[in-house]
Motif scaffolding. Structure first.
Motif, PDB file in Angstrom:
ATOM      1  N   PRO A 191      54.317  45.014  46.609  1.00  0.00           N
ATOM      2  CA  PRO A 191      54.610  44.337  45.346  1.00  0.00           C
ATOM      3  C   PRO A 191      53.657  44.806  44.256  1.00  0.00           C
ATOM      4  N   ALA A 192      54.139  44.850  43.025  1.00  0.00           N
ATOM      5  CA  ALA A 192      53.334  45.356  41.916  1.00  0.00           C
ATOM      6  C   ALA A 192      52.033  44.574  41.754  1.00  0.00           C
ATOM      7  N   TRP A 193      52.082  43.246  41.928  1.00  0.00           N
ATOM      8  CA  TRP A 193      50.883  42.442  41.750  1.00  0.00           C
ATOM      9  C   TRP A 193      49.834  42.779  42.802  1.00  0.00           C
ATOM     10  N   SER A 194      50.289  43.034  44.039  1.00  0.00           N
ATOM     11  CA  SER A 194      49.363  43.373  45.120  1.00  0.00           C
ATOM     12  C   SER A 194      48.741  44.746  44.886  1.00  0.00           C
ATOM     13  N   LEU A 195      49.567  45.693  44.447  1.00  0.00           N
ATOM     14  CA  LEU A 195      49.060  47.031  44.182  1.00  0.00           C
ATOM     15  C   LEU A 195      48.052  46.996  43.034  1.00  0.00           C
ATOM     16  N   ALA A 196      48.309  46.180  42.015  1.00  0.00           N
ATOM     17  CA  ALA A 196      47.394  46.082  40.883  1.00  0.00           C
ATOM     18  C   ALA A 196      46.041  45.512  41.307  1.00  0.00           C
ATOM     19  N   ALA A 197      46.048  44.644  42.296  1.00  0.00           N
ATOM     20  CA  ALA A 197      44.795  44.065  42.779  1.00  0.00           C
ATOM     21  C   ALA A 197      44.038  45.020  43.683  1.00  0.00           C
ATOM     22  N   GLN A 235      39.698  45.462  36.048  1.00  0.00           N
ATOM     23  CA  GLN A 235      40.816  45.239  36.962  1.00  0.00           C
ATOM     24  C   GLN A 235      40.341  45.152  38.407  1.00  0.00           C
ATOM     25  N   LEU A 236      39.430  46.063  38.794  1.00  0.00           N
ATOM     26  CA  LEU A 236      38.900  46.024  40.161  1.00  0.00           C
ATOM     27  C   LEU A 236      38.180  44.714  40.426  1.00  0.00           C
ATOM     28  N   GLU A 237      37.342  44.307  39.493  1.00  0.00           N
ATOM     29  CA  GLU A 237      36.560  43.083  39.702  1.00  0.00           C
ATOM     30  C   GLU A 237      37.479  41.874  39.819  1.00  0.00           C
ATOM     31  N   ALA A 238      38.485  41.787  38.963  1.00  0.00           N
ATOM     32  CA  ALA A 238      39.428  40.670  39.062  1.00  0.00           C
ATOM     33  C   ALA A 238      40.198  40.734  40.376  1.00  0.00           C
ATOM     34  N   GLY A 239      40.532  41.940  40.827  1.00  0.00           N
ATOM     35  CA  GLY A 239      41.290  42.099  42.062  1.00  0.00           C
ATOM     36  C   GLY A 239      40.513  41.735  43.308  1.00  0.00           C
ATOM     37  N   ARG A 240      39.186  41.706  43.202  1.00  0.00           N
ATOM     38  CA  ARG A 240      38.369  41.367  44.377  1.00  0.00           C
ATOM     39  C   ARG A 240      38.593  39.939  44.840  1.00  0.00           C
ATOM     40  N   THR A 241      39.173  39.104  43.996  1.00  0.00           N
ATOM     41  CA  THR A 241      39.500  37.750  44.424  1.00  0.00           C
ATOM     42  C   THR A 241      40.648  37.757  45.426  1.00  0.00           C
ATOM     43  N   THR A 242      41.395  38.865  45.459  1.00  0.00           N
ATOM     44  CA  THR A 242      42.524  38.998  46.385  1.00  0.00           C
ATOM     45  C   THR A 242      42.183  39.872  47.582  1.00  0.00           C
ATOM     46  N   SER A 243      41.480  40.976  47.324  1.00  0.00           N
ATOM     47  CA  SER A 243      41.161  41.909  48.400  1.00  0.00           C
ATOM     48  C   SER A 243      39.873  42.655  48.094  1.00  0.00           C
ATOM     49  N   GLN A 244      39.078  42.892  49.132  1.00  0.00           N
ATOM     50  CA  GLN A 244      37.864  43.678  49.001  1.00  0.00           C
ATOM     51  C   GLN A 244      38.105  45.153  49.296  1.00  0.00           C
ATOM     52  N   ARG A 245      39.305  45.485  49.767  1.00  0.00           N
ATOM     53  CA  ARG A 245      39.621  46.876  50.120  1.00  0.00           C
ATOM     54  C   ARG A 245      40.404  47.490  48.956  1.00  0.00           C
ATOM     55  N   GLY A 270      44.014  38.811  37.234  1.00  0.00           N
ATOM     56  CA  GLY A 270      43.007  37.778  36.998  1.00  0.00           C
ATOM     57  C   GLY A 270      43.518  36.574  36.243  1.00  0.00           C
ATOM     58  N   ARG A 271      44.835  36.434  36.154  1.00  0.00           N
ATOM     59  CA  ARG A 271      45.379  35.361  35.309  1.00  0.00           C
ATOM     60  C   ARG A 271      45.060  33.962  35.838  1.00  0.00           C
ATOM     61  N   LEU A 272      44.766  33.833  37.128  1.00  0.00           N
ATOM     62  CA  LEU A 272      44.459  32.521  37.693  1.00  0.00           C
ATOM     63  C   LEU A 272      42.971  32.223  37.710  1.00  0.00           C
ATOM     64  N   LEU A 273      42.157  33.179  37.268  1.00  0.00           N
ATOM     65  CA  LEU A 273      40.718  32.952  37.223  1.00  0.00           C
ATOM     66  C   LEU A 273      40.369  32.003  36.095  1.00  0.00           C
ATOM     67  N   PRO A 274      39.295  31.235  36.239  1.00  0.00           N
ATOM     68  CA  PRO A 274      38.847  30.368  35.137  1.00  0.00           C
ATOM     69  C   PRO A 274      38.524  31.207  33.901  1.00  0.00           C
ATOM     70  N   PRO A 275      38.781  30.678  32.714  1.00  0.00           N
ATOM     71  CA  PRO A 275      38.518  31.437  31.483  1.00  0.00           C
ATOM     72  C   PRO A 275      37.097  31.983  31.395  1.00  0.00           C
ATOM     73  N   ALA A 276      36.114  31.206  31.849  1.00  0.00           N
ATOM     74  CA  ALA A 276      34.725  31.668  31.785  1.00  0.00           C
ATOM     75  C   ALA A 276      34.516  32.895  32.660  1.00  0.00           C
ATOM     76  N   ARG A 277      35.152  32.906  33.825  1.00  0.00           N
ATOM     77  CA  ARG A 277      35.013  34.064  34.717  1.00  0.00           C
ATOM     78  C   ARG A 277      35.725  35.275  34.137  1.00  0.00           C
ATOM     79  N   ARG A 278      36.858  35.058  33.510  1.00  0.00           N
ATOM     80  CA  ARG A 278      37.572  36.166  32.879  1.00  0.00           C
ATOM     81  C   ARG A 278      36.716  36.793  31.775  1.00  0.00           C
ATOM     82  N   ARG A 279      36.091  35.946  30.967  1.00  0.00           N
ATOM     83  CA  ARG A 279      35.229  36.464  29.898  1.00  0.00           C
ATOM     84  C   ARG A 279      34.041  37.224  30.480  1.00  0.00           C
ATOM     85  N   ALA A 280      33.486  36.713  31.569  1.00  0.00           N
ATOM     86  CA  ALA A 280      32.332  37.367  32.192  1.00  0.00           C
ATOM     87  C   ALA A 280      32.709  38.736  32.738  1.00  0.00           C
TER      88      ALA A 280
END
Length: 281
Positions: free
Chosen positions: A72-78, A155-165, A107-117
């Motif tokens: 899925p596109a969302w998984s590949l993006a993460a 993008q990588l940092e936001a994707g780490r919430t889904t996968s570390q690989r 990263g759309r589900l991340l808290p706004p503060a984390r997104r800004r960081a």
């Protein structure tokens, strides 16, 4: 465990011409791989096949054992971020907004503060924080490249919430950068590898490649012709045969990485045959 990224017999043709022919490559977490080769060797096409941007005519690329075109596109993006050679924008985004594009999906589900960081961290890593409010179209070519690098890092940092690989793809990321930012970008890429991501970069600077790469992958005429540590791959015979210049290589005792000195270039030796006799490496 399955390789993080595995390409098996990737082939891509335009009409009857092969741009990539039977390319196989296994990539593990934490590796920094640099693809080198002359113009037209197939480096960018191979990168597009590995990212899933284009479909192969033969073979398959798998991410953790899954065909990338079945993900899925969302998984590949993460799981993978891509910095292309060039990116054009038709809308008047600021640099910070371009970087935020990297986390709009993963990263759309991340808290706004984390997104800004995440955005601020990426801006700092690419040394573009002072340019955050500038319109992207007003930036120099090198500044736009650094903006795109920051976007990929975000993008990588936001994707780490889904996968570390994860895999970071960089296509000629230093082409428009000054020497300071060339080194800074490659150091940032090396840090991503140290954190566990696989990094695959296309570079033309053999010295920069030898300095940072864990593995050098050499392409010529659409095929992979060498793959291994820079010290074993980057030889005088290879440079002469693949790049058609006969330049001696040296090894500074401090690093052990080979380097090429154009100062030793002799005009009469351009186009030396692959089998040229040479002393040293």
């Amino acid at each position: 465990m399955t390789s993080l990224l595995h390409a098996d017999g990737l082939t891509f043709r335009v009409r009857e011409r092969a741009l990539v022919e039977a390319a196989s490559l296994a990539v593990e977490p934490g590796e920094l791989i640099v693809i080198v080769g002359p113009n037209g060797a197939g480096k960018t096409t191979l990168l597009k096949l590995l990212t899933g941007e284009i479909r192969p005519d033969g073979g398959v690329a798998r991410l953790d054992g899954v065909d990338i075109h079945a993900m899925p596109a969302w998984s590949l993006a993460a799981r993978r971020a891509v910095m292309a050679q060039a990116a054009r924008l038709a809308f008047p985004f600021t640099l910070a907004e371009v970087v935020r594009l990297g986390i709009d999906s993963v990263g759309r589900l991340l808290p706004p503060a984390r997104r800004r960081a995440i955005v601020e961290e990426a801006l700092a890593a690419a040394d573009v924080g002072a340019l955050a409010g500038r319109l992207y179209q007003t930036l120099s070519g090198g500044e736009q490249q650094r903006a795109q690098f920051a976007r990929a890092l975000a993008q990588l940092e936001a994707g780490r919430t889904t996968s570390q690989r994860q895999v970071l793809f960089l296509d000629e990321p230093v082409a428009s950068l000054d020497l300071n930012h060339q080194l800074a970008l490659m150091q940032a890429a090396a840090r991503e590898a140290a954190r566990g991501a696989a990094v695959i970069a296309v570079l033309h600077d053999l010295n920069l490649a030898a300095t940072f790469a864990h593995r050098l992958v050499v392409m010529s005429s659409a095929r992979l012709v060498a793959d291994g540590p820079p010290r074993s791959v980057l030889t005088r015979a290879l440079v002469s045969g693949i790049f058609k210049v006969d330049l001696p290589l040296s090894e500074p005792p401090s690093s052990g990485a080979p380097y090429i000195l154009p100062q030793n270039y002799a005009p009469g030796r351009v186009g030396a045959a692959p089998g040229i006799a040479a002393s040293g490496r």
